[in-house]
Design a protein around this motif. Structure first.
Motif, mmCIF file in Angstrom:
data_model
loop_
_atom_site.group_PDB
_atom_site.id
_atom_site.type_symbol
_atom_site.label_atom_id
_atom_site.label_comp_id
_atom_site.label_asym_id
_atom_site.label_seq_id
_atom_site.Cartn_x
_atom_site.Cartn_y
_atom_site.Cartn_z
ATOM 1 N N LYS A 35 0.840 -1.187 0.000
ATOM 2 C CA LYS A 35 0.000 0.000 0.000
ATOM 3 C C LYS A 35 0.886 1.252 0.000
ATOM 4 N N GLY A 36 0.555 2.200 -0.865
ATOM 5 C CA GLY A 36 1.285 3.457 -0.934
ATOM 6 C C GLY A 36 2.528 3.423 -1.795
ATOM 7 N N ALA A 37 2.743 2.332 -2.515
ATOM 8 C CA ALA A 37 3.955 2.203 -3.337
ATOM 9 C C ALA A 37 3.933 3.117 -4.556
ATOM 10 N N VAL A 38 2.777 3.315 -5.152
ATOM 11 C CA VAL A 38 2.706 4.104 -6.386
ATOM 12 C C VAL A 38 3.169 5.547 -6.160
ATOM 13 N N PRO A 39 2.663 6.260 -5.154
ATOM 14 C CA PRO A 39 3.155 7.630 -4.947
ATOM 15 C C PRO A 39 4.647 7.670 -4.616
ATOM 16 N N PHE A 40 5.114 6.694 -3.876
ATOM 17 C CA PHE A 40 6.526 6.617 -3.504
ATOM 18 C C PHE A 40 7.399 6.432 -4.747
ATOM 19 N N VAL A 41 7.013 5.498 -5.610
ATOM 20 C CA VAL A 41 7.765 5.241 -6.840
ATOM 21 C C VAL A 41 7.698 6.459 -7.763
ATOM 22 N N ALA A 42 6.530 7.067 -7.876
ATOM 23 C CA ALA A 42 6.374 8.252 -8.737
ATOM 24 C C ALA A 42 7.312 9.368 -8.284
ATOM 25 N N LYS A 43 7.401 9.560 -6.998
ATOM 26 C CA LYS A 43 8.266 10.619 -6.463
ATOM 27 C C LYS A 43 9.731 10.366 -6.825
ATOM 28 N N TYR A 44 10.189 9.147 -6.630
ATOM 29 C CA TYR A 44 11.602 8.853 -6.861
ATOM 30 C C TYR A 44 11.976 8.746 -8.330
ATOM 31 N N LEU A 45 11.018 8.402 -9.175
ATOM 32 C CA LEU A 45 11.287 8.377 -10.620
ATOM 33 C C LEU A 45 10.998 9.734 -11.263
#
Length: 63
Positions: A35-45
């Motif tokens: 849960k919450g991986a998409v915003p985290f990945v979007a931020k770092y990419l």
């Protein structure tokens, strides 16, 4: 850990292929089951959340 940090830490934008490959690797490792991986990945990419979902959709359709 699964993505080349030199790419993420550089000032250059990732290419379309680099972004797609990064999302694919993370998908295969099960990162998006958290849960919450998409915003985290979007931020770092440095891409938008809808872009992450679009890459995921393309990856799932190719399988």
């Amino acid at each position: 850990e699964y993505i080349d940090l030199t790419l993420l830490n550089s000032d250059k934008s990732l290419t379309l292929r680099q972004k797609e490959n990064s999302i694919r690797v993370l998908f295969e490792k099960g990162i998006f089951n958290i849960k919450g991986a998409v915003p985290f990945v979007a931020k770092y990419l440095r891409i938008s959340e809808p872009s992450v979902y679009r890459y995921l959709k393309n990856i799932k359709n190719k399988k």
